[in-house]
Structure formats: C-alpha cells, structure tokens
Design a protein around this motif. Structure first.
Motif, short mmCIF file in Angstrom:
data_model
loop_
_atom_site.label_atom_id
_atom_site.label_comp_id
_atom_site.label_asym_id
_atom_site.label_seq_id
_atom_site.Cartn_x
_atom_site.Cartn_y
_atom_site.Cartn_z
N ALA A 33 47.58 42.78 52.36
CA ALA A 33 47.90 43.11 50.96
C ALA A 33 47.67 44.59 50.67
CB ALA A 33 47.08 42.25 50.01
N GLU A 34 46.56 45.14 51.21
CA GLU A 34 46.26 46.55 50.95
C GLU A 34 47.19 47.50 51.71
OE1 GLU A 34 41.66 46.88 50.84
OE2 GLU A 34 42.25 44.82 51.27
N SER A 35 47.95 46.97 52.65
CA SER A 35 48.99 47.78 53.31
C SER A 35 50.26 47.80 52.48
CB SER A 35 49.30 47.20 54.70
OG SER A 35 48.22 47.36 55.57
N THR A 39 51.63 39.03 49.29
CA THR A 39 51.11 37.72 49.72
C THR A 39 52.10 36.65 49.23
OG1 THR A 39 49.79 37.48 47.72
CG2 THR A 39 48.72 38.54 49.61
N PHE A 40 51.74 35.40 49.44
CA PHE A 40 52.67 34.32 49.09
C PHE A 40 52.34 33.64 47.77
CE2 PHE A 40 53.06 34.89 53.62
CZ PHE A 40 54.43 34.89 53.78
N ARG A 41 51.03 33.45 47.48
CA ARG A 41 50.67 32.56 46.37
C ARG A 41 49.98 33.21 45.18
NH1 ARG A 41 50.61 30.15 50.97
NH2 ARG A 41 52.00 28.36 51.18
N GLY A 192 41.26 36.61 53.98
CA GLY A 192 42.51 36.78 53.22
C GLY A 192 43.50 35.65 53.34
N THR A 193 42.99 34.42 53.35
CA THR A 193 43.93 33.29 53.30
C THR A 193 43.51 32.33 52.21
OG1 THR A 193 44.91 31.42 54.50
CG2 THR A 193 42.69 32.09 55.21
N SER A 194 44.52 31.76 51.53
CA SER A 194 44.23 30.78 50.49
C SER A 194 43.78 29.46 51.13
CB SER A 194 45.46 30.55 49.62
OG SER A 194 46.54 30.10 50.42
N ALA A 195 43.99 29.34 52.44
CA ALA A 195 43.60 28.13 53.19
C ALA A 195 44.23 26.87 52.58
CB ALA A 195 42.08 28.01 53.28
N ILE A 217 35.94 36.04 53.77
CA ILE A 217 36.20 37.28 53.03
C ILE A 217 37.49 37.09 52.25
CG2 ILE A 217 36.75 39.74 53.25
CD1 ILE A 217 35.00 39.79 55.75
N ASN A 218 37.39 37.18 50.95
CA ASN A 218 38.56 36.95 50.10
C ASN A 218 38.30 37.60 48.74
OD1 ASN A 218 40.74 35.57 48.51
ND2 ASN A 218 40.94 34.35 50.37
N MET A 219 39.35 37.78 47.98
CA MET A 219 39.19 38.30 46.62
C MET A 219 38.61 37.24 45.69
SD MET A 219 40.28 41.38 46.80
CE MET A 219 40.56 41.90 45.12
#
Ligand code: OAD
Length: 246
Positions: A33-35, A39-41, A192-195, A217-219
């Motif tokens: 995302a920072e690149s 993302t998808f969701r 960085g995945t919603s899993a 690690i996630n937002m």
C-alpha cells in the motif's frame, strides 16, 4: 506510537526473530500500500470500485477476455510505476541474515522480488506472468502497456493472467510448501492482510497450533488479531524497518 509499550513490543519481536530457527512471513496487499498499489478491501480498495465476478474469475474471462485483460493491463501499468518500499526491503534483509526464512505472499505485484526476497511462495500467482488457456505454457511478460489485447500464445490460443481467480484452486505444490513451512515455523509474521481469503488465511492459525509465536502487523484489527501473541498496529513500511533495521 513511541510509548514504552510500543518499544517493548518491537524488542519482543526482535528477540523472537533472533532466537528462531524457522521464520515464516505471510504478506497481503497492505505491504504494498505504501508503494502506491491499491489494496482490495479498504475504503479505497479495488473491490469497492470493481466487481471481482466480472474481472477475476474464469467465466468472466471466457465471456469477455478483452475486458479482463484491459483491467490487468491497467493494473500492470500502475504497478510498473511503483517501487518496493522499506517494508519489502526489511523482509529481504531478514531473509539474508536468517538460516531458514520463507516468504508466503498473496500479492501478485512482484514488489517482493524487486525488493530482493528470494525464497518466496506466491500463492495467488504473478501479474507479470501469462499462461496459455489451451497449452498451459507460462511465460514472463513485462510489457506495459500490452501491444495486443487480449494477448495470444504461440499456439494461437488466448493467454490469460497467471493469477489464481475466485473459484480456482491454488497450485498444489505451492500450497503444500506453504503449509509445510507454516507447520515448521517458530515465528510467523502476518503482514498487511485482512486474512479473509481462504486458504491463505488458515496458514497463521496452522502455525500457531503447531507452537509458533504469531506476530501481526496491520493498520487495524483483523480476524487474526485474537490469535496473535503480539500485534503491532501501524504502517508496515514504518514498523518492519524498526524491527529489522538496516
Ligand atoms: P485486503 O485488501 O483484503 O487487505 C489489506 C490489509 O492490509 C487490510 O487488513 C489493511 O488494514 C492492511 N493495510 C493497509 N495498508 C497497510 C499498511 N500500510 N501497513 C500494514 N497493513 C496495511 O488484501 P489481502 O488480504 O491481500 O486475491 O487480500 C487477499 C486476496 O484477496 C488478494 O490476494 C487478492 C484479493 O482478492 C487475488 O488477487 C487472487
């Protein structure tokens, strides 16, 4: 963000990593995302603007290969203008100093490759590869934009993106390797995945059941958070370089 708790969490993850024999990392769209790769969701996610059933499944490709390719050609153009970020680079650094390190990614953008990662399992394919819909031959193709849509194989049949679409199975060998690595992990990092997408989302839980120390690690909180031994909430491109400094 820089409170005592936060610093001690970073130190705890570092301690776990330095004592680990087998490190496994699962990444999702959030690491890119920072690149600048969408993302998808999330609120700005691709699946808010586009319908996966029209673009990312085999029947959509059968009905309208041109439309599907236009979408992938657009995404390839977007990704081609991005660079790996400090999160991708930190994971590549960890791999270089680790005796056993496996990166399992759901991303198709190729930014981990460009960031220097080597031992990688791409669960959902690679946007820079094409596969013949008839003879199944896989070719690498980095042309942006594509000169001909939809592209064709030497055998005359249509090429498709070498991506696992909704309703399709993952490569058996890739999946088996991801499963085996997860079972053997001492430390498992989910980044960085919603899993929410199976079967990828089951890997952290498999690792945890087999005794791995699970770090997320996630937002924001995800389905994994309640199972994690430690969660760090913030941008992967800032957190990973602090855990794995240069
Ligand atoms: P999602 O879009 O579902 O989730 C992205 C996650 O990244 C969310 O949990 C965000 O909170 C988090 N995130 C966003 N920015 C971040 C940042 N800077 N640092 C850390 N985390 C951040 O993406 P995936 O979980 O990867 O399938 O989605 C899984 C699969 O669904 C994808 O591989 C794709 C999609 O359909 C295929 O392409 C086959």
């Amino acid at each position: 963000m820089h409170d005592v708790d936060y610093n001690s969490k970073i130190a705890q993850v570092q301690e776990q990593l330095s004592g680990a024999k087998q490190i496994v990392v699962l990444t999702g769209a959030g690491i890119s995302a920072e690149s600048g790769v969408p993302t998808f969701r999330g609120p700005e996610g691709l699946w808010k603007k586009y319908r996966p059933e029209e673009l990312a499944n085999p029947s959509a490709f059968k009905q309208n290969p041109q439309l599907v390719w236009e979408w992938y050609d657009w995404r390839r153009g977007l990704i081609a203008n991005t660079e790996p970020n400090s999160g991708h680079l930190a994971l590549a650094r960890q791999e270089r100093i680790s005796s056993s390190f496996t990166l399992i990614t759901q991303n198709v953008d190729g930014l981990h490759d460009r960031g220097g990662s080597k031992n990688m399992l791409k669960l959902h394919g690679d946007i820079w590869q094409m596969r013949c819909s008839a003879c199944a031959k896989v070719t690498i193709n980095r042309q942006v934009p594509l000169p001909e849509l939809p592209p064709k194989c030497g055998c005359g049949a249509l090429l498709r993106p070498d991506i696992v679409w909704f309703g399709e199975s993952l490569s058996t060998t890739t999946w088996q390797s991801a499963w085996n690595a997860s079972e053997a992990a001492d430390v498992f990092l989910v980044v960085g995945t919603s899993a929410l997408v199976q079967p990828a989302a089951s890997l952290p839980l498999v690792a945890k059941e087999r005794g791995a120390y699970l770090v997320e690690i996630n937002m924001e909180q995800t389905a994994i958070s309640q199972h994690a031994d430690l969660s760090l909430f913030g941008p992967a491109g800032e957190l990973l370089p602090q855990i794995i400094p240069n």
